[in-house]
Design a protein around this motif. Structure first.
Motif, PDB file in Angstrom:
ATOM      1  N   ILE A  80       6.974 -15.071  -2.297  1.00 16.41           N
ATOM      2  CA  ILE A  80       5.658 -14.657  -1.805  1.00 16.41           C
ATOM      3  C   ILE A  80       5.004 -13.688  -2.778  1.00 16.41           C
ATOM      4  CG2 ILE A  80       4.407 -13.541   0.085  1.00 16.41           C
ATOM      5  CD1 ILE A  80       6.742 -14.257   1.917  1.00 16.41           C
ATOM      6  N   LEU A  81       5.759 -12.694  -3.223  1.00 17.65           N
ATOM      7  CA  LEU A  81       5.208 -11.644  -4.072  1.00 17.65           C
ATOM      8  C   LEU A  81       6.335 -11.028  -4.885  1.00 17.65           C
ATOM      9  CD1 LEU A  81       2.690  -9.822  -4.737  1.00 17.65           C
ATOM     10  CD2 LEU A  81       3.455  -8.320  -2.892  1.00 17.65           C
ATOM     11  N   THR A  82       6.035 -10.659  -6.122  1.00 20.91           N
ATOM     12  CA  THR A  82       7.010  -9.939  -6.941  1.00 20.91           C
ATOM     13  C   THR A  82       6.278  -8.880  -7.738  1.00 20.91           C
ATOM     14  OG1 THR A  82       8.691 -10.137  -8.672  1.00 20.91           O
ATOM     15  CG2 THR A  82       6.841 -11.668  -8.795  1.00 20.91           C
ATOM     16  N   GLU A  83       6.892  -7.701  -7.865  1.00 25.20           N
ATOM     17  CA  GLU A  83       6.290  -6.623  -8.641  1.00 25.20           C
ATOM     18  C   GLU A  83       7.359  -5.948  -9.477  1.00 25.20           C
ATOM     19  OE1 GLU A  83       2.522  -5.452  -5.807  1.00 25.20           O
ATOM     20  OE2 GLU A  83       3.995  -3.942  -6.289  1.00 25.20           O
TER      21      GLU A  83
ATOM     22  N   PHE B  37      12.847  -8.801   1.814  1.00 28.20           N
ATOM     23  CA  PHE B  37      12.552  -7.926   0.679  1.00 28.20           C
ATOM     24  C   PHE B  37      13.844  -7.754  -0.105  1.00 28.20           C
ATOM     25  CE2 PHE B  37      12.443  -3.882  -1.494  1.00 28.20           C
ATOM     26  CZ  PHE B  37      11.146  -3.782  -1.993  1.00 28.20           C
ATOM     27  N   LEU B  38      13.801  -8.071  -1.405  1.00 21.58           N
ATOM     28  CA  LEU B  38      14.965  -7.940  -2.268  1.00 21.58           C
ATOM     29  C   LEU B  38      14.660  -6.896  -3.332  1.00 21.58           C
ATOM     30  CD1 LEU B  38      17.804  -8.940  -3.111  1.00 21.58           C
ATOM     31  CD2 LEU B  38      16.658 -10.656  -4.534  1.00 21.58           C
ATOM     32  N   SER B  39      15.304  -5.737  -3.238  1.00 24.49           N
ATOM     33  CA  SER B  39      15.038  -4.678  -4.201  1.00 24.49           C
ATOM     34  C   SER B  39      15.549  -5.082  -5.571  1.00 24.49           C
ATOM     35  CB  SER B  39      15.711  -3.375  -3.756  1.00 24.49           C
ATOM     36  OG  SER B  39      17.115  -3.513  -3.790  1.00 24.49           O
ATOM     37  N   GLY B  40      15.037  -4.421  -6.595  1.00 25.48           N
ATOM     38  CA  GLY B  40      15.443  -4.730  -7.958  1.00 25.48           C
ATOM     39  C   GLY B  40      14.302  -4.496  -8.913  1.00 25.48           C
ATOM     40  N   ALA B  41      14.455  -4.951 -10.126  1.00 24.65           N
ATOM     41  CA  ALA B  41      13.412  -4.824 -11.138  1.00 24.65           C
ATOM     42  C   ALA B  41      13.238  -6.176 -11.833  1.00 24.65           C
ATOM     43  CB  ALA B  41      13.780  -3.738 -12.151  1.00 24.65           C
ATOM     44  N   PRO B  42      12.277  -7.013 -11.356  1.00 25.30           N
ATOM     45  CA  PRO B  42      11.292  -6.700 -10.329  1.00 25.30           C
ATOM     46  C   PRO B  42      11.849  -6.889  -8.919  1.00 25.30           C
ATOM     47  CG  PRO B  42      10.955  -8.934 -11.107  1.00 25.30           C
ATOM     48  CD  PRO B  42      12.078  -8.358 -11.938  1.00 25.30           C
ATOM     49  N   TRP B  43      11.192  -6.258  -7.911  1.00 26.60           N
ATOM     50  CA  TRP B  43      11.562  -6.579  -6.545  1.00 26.60           C
ATOM     51  C   TRP B  43      10.820  -7.834  -6.121  1.00 26.60           C
ATOM     52  CZ3 TRP B  43       7.612  -6.908  -3.144  1.00 26.60           C
ATOM     53  CH2 TRP B  43       6.507  -6.052  -3.247  1.00 26.60           C
ATOM     54  N   GLU B  44      11.369  -8.505  -5.112  1.00 23.16           N
ATOM     55  CA  GLU B  44      10.801  -9.779  -4.688  1.00 23.16           C
ATOM     56  C   GLU B  44      10.659  -9.825  -3.176  1.00 23.16           C
ATOM     57  OE1 GLU B  44      13.441 -12.727  -6.208  1.00 23.16           O
ATOM     58  OE2 GLU B  44      12.795 -12.492  -8.288  1.00 23.16           O
ATOM     59  N   LEU B  45       9.647 -10.544  -2.736  1.00 25.79           N
ATOM     60  CA  LEU B  45       9.435 -10.828  -1.322  1.00 25.79           C
ATOM     61  C   LEU B  45       9.516 -12.335  -1.162  1.00 25.79           C
ATOM     62  CD1 LEU B  45       8.759  -8.942   1.103  1.00 25.79           C
ATOM     63  CD2 LEU B  45       6.404  -9.740   0.918  1.00 25.79           C
ATOM     64  N   LEU B  46      10.454 -12.787  -0.300  1.00 25.03           N
ATOM     65  CA  LEU B  46      10.714 -14.219  -0.185  1.00 25.03           C
ATOM     66  C   LEU B  46      10.744 -14.652   1.270  1.00 25.03           C
ATOM     67  CD1 LEU B  46      13.252 -12.901  -2.186  1.00 25.03           C
ATOM     68  CD2 LEU B  46      13.123 -15.255  -2.963  1.00 25.03           C
ATOM     69  N   LYS B  47      10.436 -15.928   1.489  1.00 18.42           N
ATOM     70  CA  LYS B  47      10.692 -16.553   2.771  1.00 18.42           C
ATOM     71  C   LYS B  47      12.176 -16.897   2.850  1.00 18.42           C
ATOM     72  CE  LYS B  47       6.547 -16.756   4.654  1.00 18.42           C
ATOM     73  NZ  LYS B  47       6.245 -16.068   5.933  1.00 18.42           N
TER      74      LYS B  47
END
Length: 412
Positions: free
Chosen positions: A290-293, A274-284
């Motif tokens: 995987i997902l970004t919001e 999980f990488l916080s930020g704007a947007p945050w990201e979920l990565l392998k």
């Protein structure tokens, strides 16, 4: 598990997903199942941190909150023995009185206090840094102590004194709680920093070494991640890196050059970041997204379960900010987003009802912890603990039955 954190950056509560998989936007409401006021169990006012050598500055009290298992919560505070609990000033206690790390164990189902403990501490920088399988590790200054599930001391380990002018060692636990990386960041110099990897289940130093640390770090049980080149002293492009204790750093993704406070990495499980930020990201760990919001306010942090099957992201609506007067305001908890493995979409967005919980106040930071099975979220705010019962993972859609054409093709 808790990340003192693992503590929290502020976000507004609106989420959208302009890129990546579509997320579930259905809202539900959630209220605290129970609230426990711990002031009587603490006995005296929690002591704030003290910063600086020549000119001291007083900070907020150091606290921690963890699930020892799915039915047991433990919260800690730093107190002074003999301090008068009726004193209104948090700095009026005699500084020569001995410090104690005071722990309160709670029943996660009822909120009832099961027991209290108090251990001597040579520092106000004292807390629980990790928990696994009922056992937990406390850090009091440079001393680590492994405790059993009934809070008995099992083993001690001393860390070396931190470099001069640094307050102490920063702890980065793995999601399972089995390992902790200690580092003492000094952003004023680009020289290599001291890192110590500790096996928390045995309380043994696995490795200690010097590392060039140019950003924030996080660990799993087998890997380290770092948001590298975030600071202007390092003349390179910001990026996300991973390595093991045996391998060299590998860059897996670029990071936009913006305020370094917005980028903080942490492992959700052994192979998901999980990488916080704007947007945050979920990565392998190979860099696959995987997902970004996206949220309008930069920052954020994930609260993970020790089992690695669920994480939540709390969102605090910023109020009280007056830029003309340089008043930063505070964040009030409004929503909690819930994500379940394989983390391809959001499972729930929960609107929080009930008492006002702030991400920071004049007195303390809010601490959050998720039970190992992901069913309960506990929040420590001031001297009270709030327990939220979370909904179960949504049912997985059953695969579509084969069509007649597929059956005929298979027979051929």
């Amino acid at each position: 598990m808790s990340n003192t954190f693992v503590a929290l950056f502020l976000l507004v509560h609106f989420l959208s997903s302009p890129s990546g998989p579509t997320v579930n936007t259905a809202n539900q409401t959630v209220a605290a199942k129970w609230t426990a006021d711990l002031r009587a169990a603490i006995g005296s006012a929690p002591q704030g941190e003290v910063f600086g050598r020549k000119r001291e500055r007083h900070g907020k009290p150091r606290t921690s909150l963890w699930f020892l298992d799915d039915s047991t919560i433990i919260a800690t505070f730093v107190t002074q023995e003999g301090a008068n609990p009726s004193l209104s000033s948090r700095d009026s206690s005699d500084p020569n009185q001995p410090l104690r790390l005071r722990a309160i164990l709670l029943d996660a189902d009822t909120g009832k206090v099961r027991s209290t403990q108090a251990w001597p501490s040579e520092s106000r920088l004292a807390e629980i840094v990790t928990a696994n399988g009922g056992k937990f590790v406390t850090q009091t200054g440079t001393t680590l102590t492994l405790h059993s599930s009934d809070a008995k001391e099992l083993k001690k380990l001393s860390l070396p004194p931190p470099p001069q002018n640094l307050n102490g060692w920063n702890a980065h636990p793995s999601p399972t709680g089995k390992n902790v990386l200690f580092e003492n960041s000094d952003w004023r110099t680009t020289s290599p920093k001291s890192w110590i990897w500790v096996n928390a289940t045995e309380l043994q130093i696995v490795r200690s070494w010097k590392e060039e640390q140019s950003g924030w770090v996080g660990i799993s049980d087998s890997m380290i991640t770092m948001t590298a080149c975030l600071f202007s002293e390092y003349r390179c492009e910001p990026n996300l890196r991973v390595k093991t204790l045996e391998t060299e750093w590998k860059t897996i993704a670029p990071i936009e050059k913006r305020s370094h406070w917005g980028w903080s990495p942490q492992f959700v499980n052994e192979d998901t970041l999980f990488l916080s930020g704007a947007p945050w990201e979920l990565l392998k760990t190979d860099g696959e997204l995987i997902l970004t919001e996206t949220a309008p306010f930069e920052g954020g942090g994930a609260i993970t379960s020790a089992g690695g099957k669920r994480f939540v992201v709390p969102f605090f609506k910023v109020t009280g900010r007056v830029e003309a007067l340089d008043i930063g305001g505070h964040g009030e908890l409004k929503t909690i987003s819930v994500y379940d493995a394989p983390f391809h979409e959001r499972s729930y967005r929960l609107d929080v009802k009930g008492p006002k919980i702030r991400s920071f106040s004049d007195r303390s930071l809010a601490q959050l912890a998720l039970s190992p099975d992901g069913s309960k979220l506990a929040i420590l705010y001031d001297e009270s603990v709030y327990l939220f019962q979370l909904p179960p993972p949504p049912p997985t859609a059953a695969p579509a039955p084969p069509s007649k054409a597929d059956d005929a093709s298979h027979r051929e």
